[in-house]
Design a protein around this motif. Structure first.
Motif, PDB file in Angstrom:
ATOM      1  N   LEU A   1      56.322  35.501  42.679  1.00  0.00           N
ATOM      2  CA  LEU A   1      56.940  35.740  43.981  1.00  0.00           C
ATOM      3  C   LEU A   1      57.662  37.084  44.005  1.00  0.00           C
ATOM      4  O   LEU A   1      57.614  37.814  45.001  1.00  0.00           O
ATOM      5  N   LEU A   2      58.306  37.442  42.900  1.00  0.00           N
ATOM      6  CA  LEU A   2      58.979  38.729  42.817  1.00  0.00           C
ATOM      7  C   LEU A   2      57.979  39.874  42.906  1.00  0.00           C
ATOM      8  O   LEU A   2      58.228  40.889  43.572  1.00  0.00           O
ATOM      9  N   ALA A   3      56.817  39.720  42.272  1.00  0.00           N
ATOM     10  CA  ALA A   3      55.789  40.766  42.335  1.00  0.00           C
ATOM     11  C   ALA A   3      55.231  40.904  43.741  1.00  0.00           C
ATOM     12  O   ALA A   3      54.991  42.016  44.219  1.00  0.00           O
ATOM     13  N   ARG A   4      55.026  39.773  44.438  1.00  0.00           N
ATOM     14  CA  ARG A   4      54.498  39.847  45.800  1.00  0.00           C
ATOM     15  C   ARG A   4      55.530  40.372  46.780  1.00  0.00           C
ATOM     16  O   ARG A   4      55.195  41.097  47.714  1.00  0.00           O
ATOM     17  N   SER A   5      56.778  40.022  46.595  1.00  0.00           N
ATOM     18  CA  SER A   5      57.799  40.406  47.568  1.00  0.00           C
ATOM     19  C   SER A   5      58.219  41.852  47.440  1.00  0.00           C
ATOM     20  O   SER A   5      58.939  42.361  48.306  1.00  0.00           O
ATOM     21  N   ASP A   6      57.805  42.554  46.384  1.00  0.00           N
ATOM     22  CA  ASP A   6      58.162  43.969  46.256  1.00  0.00           C
ATOM     23  C   ASP A   6      57.419  44.825  47.268  1.00  0.00           C
ATOM     24  O   ASP A   6      57.809  45.964  47.517  1.00  0.00           O
ATOM     25  N   ASN A   7      56.327  44.313  47.852  1.00  0.00           N
ATOM     26  CA  ASN A   7      55.554  45.067  48.830  1.00  0.00           C
ATOM     27  C   ASN A   7      56.076  44.799  50.229  1.00  0.00           C
ATOM     28  O   ASN A   7      56.686  43.768  50.505  1.00  0.00           O
ATOM     29  N   GLN A   8      55.810  45.750  51.135  1.00  0.00           N
ATOM     30  CA  GLN A   8      56.184  45.560  52.523  1.00  0.00           C
ATOM     31  C   GLN A   8      55.350  44.438  53.142  1.00  0.00           C
ATOM     32  O   GLN A   8      54.218  44.179  52.728  1.00  0.00           O
TER      33      GLN A   8
ATOM     34  N   ALA B   1      45.933  51.473  43.396  1.00  0.00           N
ATOM     35  CA  ALA B   1      46.924  50.851  42.508  1.00  0.00           C
ATOM     36  C   ALA B   1      47.438  49.535  43.092  1.00  0.00           C
ATOM     37  O   ALA B   1      47.551  48.525  42.380  1.00  0.00           O
ATOM     38  N   PHE B   2      47.739  49.518  44.407  1.00  0.00           N
ATOM     39  CA  PHE B   2      48.233  48.292  45.015  1.00  0.00           C
ATOM     40  C   PHE B   2      47.152  47.217  45.060  1.00  0.00           C
ATOM     41  O   PHE B   2      47.438  46.022  44.881  1.00  0.00           O
ATOM     42  N   THR B   3      45.910  47.623  45.299  1.00  0.00           N
ATOM     43  CA  THR B   3      44.828  46.650  45.292  1.00  0.00           C
ATOM     44  C   THR B   3      44.667  46.035  43.907  1.00  0.00           C
ATOM     45  O   THR B   3      44.483  44.817  43.767  1.00  0.00           O
ATOM     46  N   ALA B   4      44.750  46.880  42.875  1.00  0.00           N
ATOM     47  CA  ALA B   4      44.658  46.369  41.507  1.00  0.00           C
ATOM     48  C   ALA B   4      45.833  45.443  41.187  1.00  0.00           C
ATOM     49  O   ALA B   4      45.669  44.420  40.517  1.00  0.00           O
ATOM     50  N   GLN B   5      47.027  45.790  41.696  1.00  0.00           N
ATOM     51  CA  GLN B   5      48.190  44.937  41.451  1.00  0.00           C
ATOM     52  C   GLN B   5      48.035  43.581  42.125  1.00  0.00           C
ATOM     53  O   GLN B   5      48.333  42.548  41.522  1.00  0.00           O
ATOM     54  N   GLN B   6      47.572  43.571  43.373  1.00  0.00           N
ATOM     55  CA  GLN B   6      47.373  42.302  44.063  1.00  0.00           C
ATOM     56  C   GLN B   6      46.311  41.454  43.367  1.00  0.00           C
ATOM     57  O   GLN B   6      46.461  40.234  43.250  1.00  0.00           O
ATOM     58  N   ARG B   7      45.253  42.109  42.895  1.00  0.00           N
ATOM     59  CA  ARG B   7      44.215  41.360  42.173  1.00  0.00           C
ATOM     60  C   ARG B   7      44.782  40.780  40.868  1.00  0.00           C
ATOM     61  O   ARG B   7      44.489  39.641  40.504  1.00  0.00           O
ATOM     62  N   PHE B   8      45.613  41.582  40.188  1.00  0.00           N
ATOM     63  CA  PHE B   8      46.211  41.093  38.945  1.00  0.00           C
ATOM     64  C   PHE B   8      47.148  39.920  39.211  1.00  0.00           C
ATOM     65  O   PHE B   8      47.172  38.936  38.463  1.00  0.00           O
ATOM     66  N   VAL B   9      47.946  40.029  40.295  1.00  0.00           N
ATOM     67  CA  VAL B   9      48.869  38.935  40.611  1.00  0.00           C
ATOM     68  C   VAL B   9      48.095  37.657  40.913  1.00  0.00           C
ATOM     69  O   VAL B   9      48.470  36.557  40.479  1.00  0.00           O
ATOM     70  N   GLY B  10      46.986  37.781  41.667  1.00  0.00           N
ATOM     71  CA  GLY B  10      46.188  36.602  41.963  1.00  0.00           C
ATOM     72  C   GLY B  10      45.580  35.983  40.704  1.00  0.00           C
ATOM     73  O   GLY B  10      45.617  34.758  40.524  1.00  0.00           O
ATOM     74  N   ASN B  11      45.034  36.827  39.835  1.00  0.00           N
ATOM     75  CA  ASN B  11      44.446  36.312  38.597  1.00  0.00           C
ATOM     76  C   ASN B  11      45.509  35.709  37.680  1.00  0.00           C
ATOM     77  O   ASN B  11      45.297  34.644  37.077  1.00  0.00           O
ATOM     78  N   ALA B  12      46.649  36.404  37.579  1.00  0.00           N
ATOM     79  CA  ALA B  12      47.713  35.876  36.725  1.00  0.00           C
ATOM     80  C   ALA B  12      48.249  34.561  37.264  1.00  0.00           C
ATOM     81  O   ALA B  12      48.597  33.649  36.493  1.00  0.00           O
ATOM     82  N   SER B  13      48.306  34.450  38.595  1.00  0.00           N
ATOM     83  CA  SER B  13      48.770  33.197  39.190  1.00  0.00           C
ATOM     84  C   SER B  13      47.886  32.026  38.766  1.00  0.00           C
ATOM     85  O   SER B  13      48.377  30.961  38.406  1.00  0.00           O
TER      86      SER B  13
END
Length: 416
Positions: A256-263, A194-206
């Motif tokens: 930035l909010l999506a990325r900063s939610d992770n440790q 799930a986190f890998t998919a979220q990071q991929r989505f954030v990168g694509n959305a960016s």
């Protein structure tokens, strides 16, 4: 006449069953309850056997002591009796039979009491020794039985630091602890996906969101640079350019909010004093324009974290403190220090009076004081939400309280 088509067949049933197969003899499963029962039952059985053996040996010794002759006849013609263990019969010569029998009974009672006292004292010493051995053995065995829980705990702590690649992979009997460890590993596998998919989505959305906004900005700037454009078109272009800039800020804030939610995984030493000074330098021009004085002492406070995100914390707080200030004689105070083993960043400012019950709403996305949605040119309403997410990602927290006379005191606490 055409033949009637055969009805469609049902799809084949899957041969793989995600549920765990039931063992042929579930009551033979070496569960942790059975293992603990056998362990502690065996411990008590062994301790009881040892205690009974010791008591038996002590009782045998006491009986042998009690069977020893209490006295011996030293003169056959004229009966004289002497005894080392029974002083009462010493010197008993030519006395009535009743007196002699009473002395003998007294000696027997004394010898029995001595034997019982010795048995009791030695039994208590044996019981104390067995208790110490039993507690030591039980502590060692409990640690051995519960060692998988320690392994699960260490893995959970590693995962709490965003190391989702860790797995327990517990080996051993198929008991409750192994089932818990396997379930935990399955959960970590799903979380990592799930986190890998979220990071991929954030990168694509960016990429997908920034590109059209950048193209729009470029086109608008090109049209605005035309000196022959009508005044109405220039005014429309400026309005669209401001709207586009606001959309860019909103996209950047959301990403930035999506990325900063992770440790934060990669941490480096960062001095909060330098971070605060950088933020103050970036906002100083806007503060001078608004007539706001920025003051405060920045002491060295080194933390482990991401410098870019920590700078975002200070920048957002100082920008808010400058923008939401009083029209005249306003000030902003920025301080950093180490206090009670933690790094502190405190930003105080003058400004409008803020009710205490509305403090929590300020940290919600797109929320401002006494407004539900963003509706001003001061920002997109994500500043404090980003600050809170970044602080949590670094293992810290932010708190706010109203300041007497108006304004706020923002206090960010981070572990050193």
């Amino acid at each position: 006449m055409a033949a009637t088509p055969a009805p469609p067949q049902a799809p084949p049933k899957p041969t793989w069953d995600p549920r765990r197969p039931e063992p042929p003899f579930p009551w033979l499963r070496p569960t942790i309850r059975i293992r603990l029962t056998l362990l502690y039952g065996g411990m008590f059985l062994i301790a009881g056997i040892l205690l009974l053996s010791i008591i038996y040996l002590l009782a045998a010794q006491a009986v042998n002591t009690g069977n020893a002759p209490l006295f011996k006849i030293v003169d056959g013609s004229n009966i004289g009796v002497t005894s080392e263990d029974c002083p009462a019969v010493n010197g008993v010569n030519k006395v009535p039979l009743g007196t002699f029998n009473a002395a003998i009974s007294e000696c027997i009672d004394h010898q029995r009491q001595v034997a019982l006292d010795k048995l009791l004292s030695r039994s208590l010493l044996a019981l104390l020794g067995l208790a110490i051995i039993a507690f030591a053995f039980g502590y060692a065995m409990a640690g051995r039985v519960l060692s998988p829980l320690g392994r699960i705990t260490r893995t959970a702590r590693a995962v709490a630091g965003s190391d989702l690649s860790r797995r327990i992979e517990l080996e051993g009997p198929d008991d409750e602890l192994k089932e818990l460890a396997d379930t935990f590993d399955d959960m970590l596998e799903r979380l990592q996906r799930a986190f890998t998919a979220q990071q991929r989505f954030v990168g694509n959305a960016s990429h997908e969101l920034r590109t059209p906004l950048a193209i729009n900005r470029t086109l608008l700037e090109v049209h605005l640079s035309d000196p022959g454009a009508p005044m109405e078109l220039q005014q429309l272009g400026k309005t669209l350019l401001a709207t586009n800039e606001r959309s860019e800020q909103l996209v950047e804030g959301l990403l930035l909010l999506a990325r900063s939610d992770n440790q934060i995984i990669e941490r480096k030493p960062v001095d909060l004093a330098e971070v605060a000074e950088q933020a103050v330098d970036q906002v100083r021009g806007e503060a001078e324009t608004k007539g706001v004085l920025i003051r405060g002492e920045q002491k060295t406070a080194v933390v482990q974290g991401n410098g870019v995100l920590l700078e975002r914390i200070a920048l957002n707080l100082v920008q808010n403190a400058v923008r939401y200030n009083v029209p005249e004689d306003g000030w902003v105070e920025v301080t950093t220090e180490i206090q009670h083993g933690q790094a502190l960043l405190v930003v105080s400012n003058t400004g409008p009076v803020v009710p205490a019950y509305e403090i929590d709403n300020l940290f919600e996305p797109f929320r401002r004081l006494r407004t539900e949605r963003t509706g001003s040119d001061k920002g997109v309403g994500l500043g404090l939400s980003i600050v809170r997410s970044v602080a949590r990602a670094h293992g810290g927290h932010i708190s706010a309280r109203p300041r007497e006379g108006g304004g706020l005191v923002m206090r960010v606490t981070l572990p050193v």
